[in-house]
Each structure stands twice: as structure tokens, then as C-alpha cells.
Design an enzyme around this catalytic site. Sequence first.
Site, mmCIF file in Angstrom:
data_model
loop_
_atom_site.group_PDB
_atom_site.id
_atom_site.type_symbol
_atom_site.label_atom_id
_atom_site.label_comp_id
_atom_site.label_asym_id
_atom_site.label_seq_id
_atom_site.Cartn_x
_atom_site.Cartn_y
_atom_site.Cartn_z
ATOM 1 N N TYR A 429 29.744 1.111 14.179
ATOM 2 C CA TYR A 429 29.782 0.834 11.903
ATOM 3 C C TYR A 429 28.503 2.049 12.167
ATOM 4 O O TYR A 429 28.474 2.187 13.022
ATOM 5 C CB TYR A 429 29.755 -0.211 11.374
ATOM 6 C CG TYR A 429 28.869 -1.649 12.061
ATOM 7 C CD1 TYR A 429 27.400 -1.007 12.770
ATOM 8 C CD2 TYR A 429 28.280 -2.677 11.349
ATOM 9 C CE1 TYR A 429 26.523 -1.741 12.840
ATOM 10 C CE2 TYR A 429 27.608 -3.526 11.411
ATOM 11 C CZ TYR A 429 27.036 -3.243 12.159
ATOM 12 O OH TYR A 429 25.702 -4.421 12.113
ATOM 13 N N GLU A 430 28.764 1.611 11.012
ATOM 14 C CA GLU A 430 27.966 3.672 10.051
ATOM 15 C C GLU A 430 28.377 5.034 10.897
ATOM 16 O O GLU A 430 27.181 5.251 11.206
ATOM 17 C CB GLU A 430 26.887 2.780 10.233
ATOM 18 C CG GLU A 430 25.771 1.892 9.533
ATOM 19 C CD GLU A 430 26.268 1.728 8.294
ATOM 20 O OE1 GLU A 430 26.035 2.932 7.622
ATOM 21 O OE2 GLU A 430 26.135 0.237 7.924
ATOM 22 N N GLY A 431 29.922 4.639 10.877
ATOM 23 C CA GLY A 431 29.825 5.515 12.034
ATOM 24 C C GLY A 431 29.862 5.554 13.669
ATOM 25 O O GLY A 431 28.665 5.349 14.236
#
Lengths: 572, 572
Positions: A429-431
Site C-alpha cells: 500500500y501507499e504505492g
Amino acid sequence: MQSYIPPIDDYRFLLEEVLDFDGAMTELGKDVDCGLATAVLEEAGKFCADHLHPLNRQGDEQGARLVDGSVVMPDGFAAAYQAFVEAGWPSLAADPDHGGQGLPFILQLWLDEMLSASNLSFGLFPGLTRGAMEAIAAHASDDLKTRYLAPLISGEWTGAMALTESGAGTDLALLKTKAEDLGDGRFAITGQKIFISSGDHDMASNIVHLVLARLPDAPAGVKGISLFLVPKMLPDDTRNTMSVGALEKKMGIHAQPTCVMNYDGATGWLVGEPHRGLAAMFTMMNAERLMVGIQGLGIAGAAYQQAAAYAKDRLQGRSSDGGRGPVAIIEHADVRRMLLKVRAFVEAGRALAGWTALQWDRAQGHADPAIRADADALVALLTPVVKAAFTDFGFESAVAAQQVFGGHGYIREWGMEQFVRDARIAQIYEGTNGIQAMDLVGRKLPMAGGTVVERLFDQIEMDLQKCEGVEMAERVRNALGLLRDATIALRGAGADAAGAAAVDYLRLFALVCLGWMWARMAAVATRDSPLHASKRALAEFFVLRLLPESEGLARAIGAGEASLMAMPGDAF
Amino acid sequence: MQSYIPPIDDYRFLLEEVLDFDGAMTELGKDVDCGLATAVLEEAGKFCADHLHPLNRQGDEQGARLVDGSVVMPDGFAAAYQAFVEAGWPSLAADPDHGGQGLPFILQLWLDEMLSASNLSFGLFPGLTRGAMEAIAAHASDDLKTRYLAPLISGEWTGAMALTESGAGTDLALLKTKAEDLGDGRFAITGQKIFISSGDHDMASNIVHLVLARLPDAPAGVKGISLFLVPKMLPDDTRNTMSVGALEKKMGIHAQPTCVMNYDGATGWLVGEPHRGLAAMFTMMNAERLMVGIQGLGIAGAAYQQAAAYAKDRLQGRSSDGGRGPVAIIEHADVRRMLLKVRAFVEAGRALAGWTALQWDRAQGHADPAIRADADALVALLTPVVKAAFTDFGFESAVAAQQVFGGHGYIREWGMEQFVRDARIAQIYEGTNGIQAMDLVGRKLPMAGGTVVERLFDQIEMDLQKCEGVEMAERVRNALGLLRDATIALRGAGADAAGAAAVDYLRLFALVCLGWMWARMAAVATRDSPLHASKRALAEFFVLRLLPESEGLARAIGAGEASLMAMPGDAF
């Protein structure tokens, strides 16, 4: 499962002996010293060990549940959150103008480490709230700031980031959620978002969603995305027209409600300029990305503690001379290898996180704008490295710590497999970590014509020259040489060449940075104390046993993209 | 989730073009050729794809349950097992004297690959049965053979291995279960065993446990352990006094009933000589260990198929020239890197498994005893390599394939996270991978004064010399050089030095073996066909991008044990 022991001695060592915390605070005109900082960390650690660690297993077993359209948290979470807010932890490093305590960011990051170590699912709530708060502080109107900042900073309300849609994850250009201007400053938001962490829960009276959506006249692609503040409870205390469509069933972080959110003409307010939502989103993202890196660090540290305790307790096999048995498995070289691998990452990662956090404070608060800009660039450069490498090493650490337990590591009740399942999300997550690596190679290396990365390398080189432990520093310098060569080779690389090299390059970059921190720590760890002796031993282990990976990475990077692009897509 | 596609074309390529299967069968006087072998694999693959793959997710969700002291399997498993037995799959490679079909072991191992790929929890049942069958065939009395071999070989009954106790895992010297001689050929077995896979279930009418226990006059340590056959149902069709104490709650393989077993004076019969149970156990173990390695291979192959299909379908981002978008993510270099990494392991692993299986057949059935002995030694050498490296690469592959899915990979319904959770056990059971590495360094390298490993290296060298693709073979030869040097350096190493090097050494060994297989495959893949073209591309990817890891491993091994042993135990 053993108690969680906050790493206060290590924090103190870093603040006092490695990072010159007092000097940095003086430079920034902040009235904080090592004594105060350590006292704050001690209190924070106590909170995590006493309130959050005991809920971690139970949170995994019970999970967040969707009951009549609302999320019900596992037992004990609401009370723990209440205590967290009452103790003032959400506002630790926030702006005093809006009720924050204004303490340096290093304390926030290390608090994040302890939150992640004791209860990752819980730690995400204040983490996302801080992201929302940052975006509002940086981009929202004064009116929105007045209404929303104080309760987010205090933790009375929490935040959520609503970016992803089922067809638009990494590629936000594809997102479809619509915003309609109601003409009175309000907008009606309609669409479905997925993977919304902390999207709903029963621990706070309001949840402030920051939602990416398109205005009717928006240009196509990412240049047509705007950011909206969409609260669960409206100012007139009525419920907004947004609802939880489903709770995702996930591999881990079961106590974290990951929601499918439906916005059905929900009322929202624009944050920042129309069509400029991406800039506001990156304000959130950058703060989040450092925190996500720290999540990997936190879990690795917690998993290490459990594995080391087990290894000192578990009796199997004979001593290496065959004379004694059964002996504690900590005597076996391969068990040590696993534990040392984890710890060599954790302690250097903690140091690098601290160094980066001090740059963050310089970027925010230094009197000299040139120093602010330089520090800001270094933080931007290191953010993808911390996010991706710390979560990769964090996951590998959780796996290694689990392995120390043998068969017991696979059984749920021991808690080691939860670390592995929970740690896994931080790589995604978050890229994803692949995206972080491409951010590093494609966006961060070229910053200021390549001078930012050169400046960091020069600083590392300078620090290595100052180090006492000659052979060790020499080996880190060799790895830095490989990194410099790879950096030059990637200058002006096309998308395929950059993409083919990115993940290996980021790992090489991280190994060099960890080696740099080990050299700095070893150089000051000269006393005959247990802590100093362990630092010297770990530094040696790191350069002799882990740093050599850099050679293969450099070779693989140098091999270029041809062998990746040769196969036709349909041959996969 | 997509269907499972059995890798029949790849099997055919290996049989016909790489491993000279027909030649090997002629040499062994077996009436099997590539055509028949491929037809068998095709049928087996169809069974796995149609009957087992569709139960895999559901088995994970439902899990095996303990109801009134008996294990109830997830829906559909009993019927699938019935069909598996009726189709004759359990007896594929078993001894025709006891009702087996006597087909070569390579077909068994590749059947195991497809079983693991489609449903690991299910595949463990026949796997363990085979282990029990091997131990009985090699060590039991004629009377026991007559009673137990046929129904185990047919699959009418299943087998279980009861070795581990809560205080005795890796170190069997510590085990406490007792056996009392009842004087009439029967023994009363009393004790508790943990981690007993397939310990109980409702798919077969009897379950034959092979239990390690101590006789009253047993010497201390591993030299006092005997092996007993303890059936759930006694010959007079009464229930033996053994029961399931609990079902373990595990990270994965939820459809596999991992039991705590209580033997309360249960009736058993001695298998082999008193106090010689360890030898009989290793007969089981060695067959199991190759199979466990194949489990890693199977899951990696299945995860690859899902990830490749997703990558060809999922649209995100723009083409590398910026011209088109959104494009299928298979166009992105980093997505290709992840997929190629998995596939480069899977296809070379499949080849190495096949090569090893042919040695197994030579060891069992060659007319010349010298060739039998040589082949047996090669299998013994490669067993820990296949077990540990294939399960490590298998786990890493499952993680990489999950990463291709981004956030969706973390959600249960996509099935990718199950691959990761299931694959994890194979690194732990049947001797942890650390134990495998120490077996390789401590027991296998010194075999016959070090000549066995030298012979393998010489064969690799010879094969590389014959390869066409010069540069590629040269790089593998360089890695072989590093491996030879490390092997010489480890000769006569003490326990600490061996233990410190073992895991890195085994990985280096495996990389060289995979490189060897890639060189062999690339050398014959000269045609202008899609399969041959993909073999050439994958071989190049392997040597350019994965094999370089060998350099860092060699360096780390060379650094020795000092940095691992320096830290005092209580400093961990």
C-alpha cells in the site's frame, strides 16, 4: 507471547551519541533536548507495551466486523483509542498553532515504530489522521482548517484517504468518481472507492475522508483530479450520504477496517485548487510513505524480540564442540545468523529513520531557506528508499524471526505468523514497492540535475572517511562506489531501462545507507559497555554478511533491460 | 481465479529434448517412453485441474474441523479423494509386487508438482502415505508388509508420520513417547505427538501412523528410538486407543488436519530393529523431502499462472514511450522482472527435479550396482538442495506473484495470499531449511571423501562445455567456480563454521544447479518455436539477472563464522 520492550536504550544512544540531537534542536531553535525526548519516548513506549501490544493477537482473531452497515472494532480497541487520545499522543509533532505539541518529527517517527511494533492495525488510525491533517493544513481554505484541524490533531476525529478505485490503483488517471458543484461552496461526490483504511469504525465521533474525484469540466488524466473533504458527520450533525459497501477480507491487519466506500452524492468541500488534487494528495502520501516504511521497521523489531527470547529459551541439539546438550538454540550459528540479520536491519533502519526525520524538521523549521530546501530534497530522495526497503527488509525480517520458531512459527497462537501477514501489506500500500523504486529512479535521482543524490553520496563518503573502524568503512565505501556507478549509468535512462533496474537499484541504495549508519554507529561505539559492544558486533556482521549482496545487485543492474523486454507479452 | 493449466508442454520438452527420458528408460529396462509418460502426465494434470484446483480456496476458507473428536474435512475433499484412489493415482510409481504400477519416479515427482500447484493440503495425504509405505517396504516384517502395503499403495488407507513432540522437534534425542512390549509381538505406545499432518480425517477407512517411541531398555539419545506402526483401526476392526487432542490453527494449509495426537497405550508393531527407528525414519524423510521441495515448485508455478494472466489483463499506466495508455501491466519492465523471476525458477526447478528423479530410478533399478550406488549418492546430495532451495524460491515466488496484483493480492478472494501462506510451511516442515543446509554441508559434502560432490561438479562442468550459448555457459561456469572454492573452504569445517555458512552455501549450490539446467535447456532450444524462444529468453534472464546473486553469497560465505559467534548469547 512475551511483552513488548520499547527500544528506549537504542533511541537514547542514537539521540545522544550518533545523531547529535541536541545540536540539531539548538540549530532549529527548538526547546527540546535528549533528556526530554527520551522521557517522551519512554512514556510512549509504555503506552504501546501496556495498552496496544496486549490487543494485537485478539484484534487479529476477532477482526473488524461490519454490523448493520457500520464497522465494529475488536474488543478493547475503542477504550485503547480513547486512552491514546487522552494521553495526547495524536498531537505530538503537530503544529502548535492548531493545538499540536510541536515536538520534533523524529519523536513522531519513533512513536510510529512502537505503534507498528505493538499493534499495526491500531497504528494506522493515527497515521492516516496525520496524513489528512497535513493535506488540510497545506492546501485547505481557512474555513476548513478552522473546522477540521483541531479535532483531527487532538484525535477526537480520525482521517481516511479515499484514492483507489477498482479500475484505478497505481494509475489514478483512470479514476471515475465524480464531483458536482452545488454552487454554495459544497460539492456532491458520487462514486465507489476501494481499499479505504480506517474508512469506518466506532472509536471516534467523526471520520474525515479526503476523496479524489473529477469535476464535470475536468481535463482527462491526472490533471483533472480534485481533492475533496468529505466528513462522515456533517457540520449540522447529520449523517453524510456515504456508506460502507463491504469490509475487505485480507491476509492480515484484520483489526484494521479496510472498506469499500460508497459516496452517494455525499457532501464535500474542495481542498486546494480545482484539478490540482494530485499535489494535495502527494502531501498526504509523502508523510504516509515514511510512516509505512517505519511499519516494516516496527514489525521487524517486535518479531526480533520474540524470536530472540524463544532462541534463548528453546533447548535443542548440542553445543558446537558436541560436549553439552541440549543447549539453547541461540548457541547455533544459523539461528544467530537469522537473528543478527533482523537486528542489523532494525538498528541501522532506526538510525536512518532518525537521520531522515531530523532532515524533515530542518525542512520544516530551519531559519535558512537554503538549508530548508536542501533538507526537503534529501527527505524527498530518501522517502521511497525508506518506504520500500524498510518494508521489504521488514517482511524478510518477520519471515526470518518466524523461522527461528520452527514448526511453532506456523501456529497462530505463537503470534509470529501474524507478523508476517501484517508486514506484507506495507510492501503493497501507499504505492507498491515497485512504484517506489520507479519514483526513486525516475523522479528523485534527476532532482536538481542529479545534485541532490550526489550531495547525499558525498556526505556518506565524508562520514565514512571520519570512521575509525577502517576495514569496515572501506567495505561500505566499495558498495558506495558500486552505487555511484549504477547511478551514473541510469542517468537519462528510458522508461524500460529505469523500470528494469529500479527495484535492484533501490535495494543497493538502501544497503549502502544502512552500511553508512553502521559505520557511524561503530565509530562512536568505542566503550566497553554491552550496548557499545553489540553495536560493534552488529556492524561487523552487517558489512561481512549482508552488505556483499550489493555486488550481485550492481551486476544485475548493469545487465540492463534487454533480457526483460525480449519475451513477447503473450509468451508470459 | 483462473483455471490451473498443467505444464504438459514443458514436461514433454524436458522428457524429449533435455533429459533423454527414452534413453534412461531403455537403460533401466523399463517399458515406458515419452509418449506414454506424457499421456500419464496429461491425465494426472486433468485430474488436478478438474477435481483439486476448484476445492483449493474453499478448503482454505472452511478448513479441516474437529467434531466430536474426529476430523471432518472441507466439503468435496472426501469425494475428490475417492476419485483420486479410483483413478489409481496413489499407486503410480509403487512397487508392482505390492500392487503398484511401477512407473518411473519422475512421473511421481511431477504429479506431486501438479498436486501441490492445485491443492497443497490435499497433496499431503498421498505424499505422507507414500512415506509410510516406503518405510514399511524397506524395514517392516513380512507380516506387516502383507497386511499394510497393499491398502496404502492403493490409497484405500492413508499414512501419517508421528515424530515431533512439543519438546522434541529438530532434536529427536529429546523425545519421550514410550513403547511397552506386550510380549505377543504387540507394543503399547503412550505419549503425545504434535504437528501430525493427516493425523485424522474422514476420507479413508484406516490411517496408519508410524510413531517414534522409546523402549524401556533404550539407550539415551537418538540411538534409543524405535519406530512403530500404529493403525487407527486394529486388525479386528476395533478402534485403537489413540485420539486427536486438538487441531492446530495455522497460517495456511487450512484443509490439512495438523493434529495433536494422543496415544494412550495404543497398540503398535515394531518396524525394523529395536532402537534403529531413526534409520527407518530417514527412509520416509528422504522421499518426503524431495516431495516437499516440489511443493515449493508447484505453488510457484500455480502462482505464476495467475499473476501472468492478471498482468496481461490489468490496464494501468502508459507504454514506455508514453504514447499509449492505459496499457496491460505486462508491458512494464518491473512487472516482467517479477514474473520472469518466478518462471526462471519454475522451469529450471522442474528440469532439476526431473534430472534428480531419473537418478532416483537409477538408484532403485539399474542393473549395475556401481551405477545404483553412484545415483543413490547423487540423490542424497541433492535432496537437501531441492527441499530447501525449492521451498525458499517457492515462497519468494508466491510473494512476487502476489505483488503483481498490487492491493488485490492482499485480499483473500483473489487467492494469491493463500499461495503465500501455504508455501510458507514447506520451508519449515520435514526439517527446517536451516537443518537442510546443515545436512548438505555437514553430512552430504563429506560423502565418500568429498568425491560425490566433485562428481556432480564435474558433470556440470562437462555439460557446460557442451553448451552452444557460449557467454551464458561461461557465466554459469564462473558461478560454479565460486561454488567449488566455497566447497573446498568448507572441508573439515567445525560446527560453527559449517552452520554459519550453510544457508548461503545451499543457495549458491542451488543457483549453480538452476544455471546448469538453463544452460542445458538453452543449448537444445534452437528452433524458431514459441517454446524454444521462451527458453532462450528465460535462460538469458536467469544468468544476467538472477545468477549474479552468487557473487554476494560467495563473499558472505567466505567471511566465516566469527561475526556470528562474537555476540554473547545474553546480548541477543
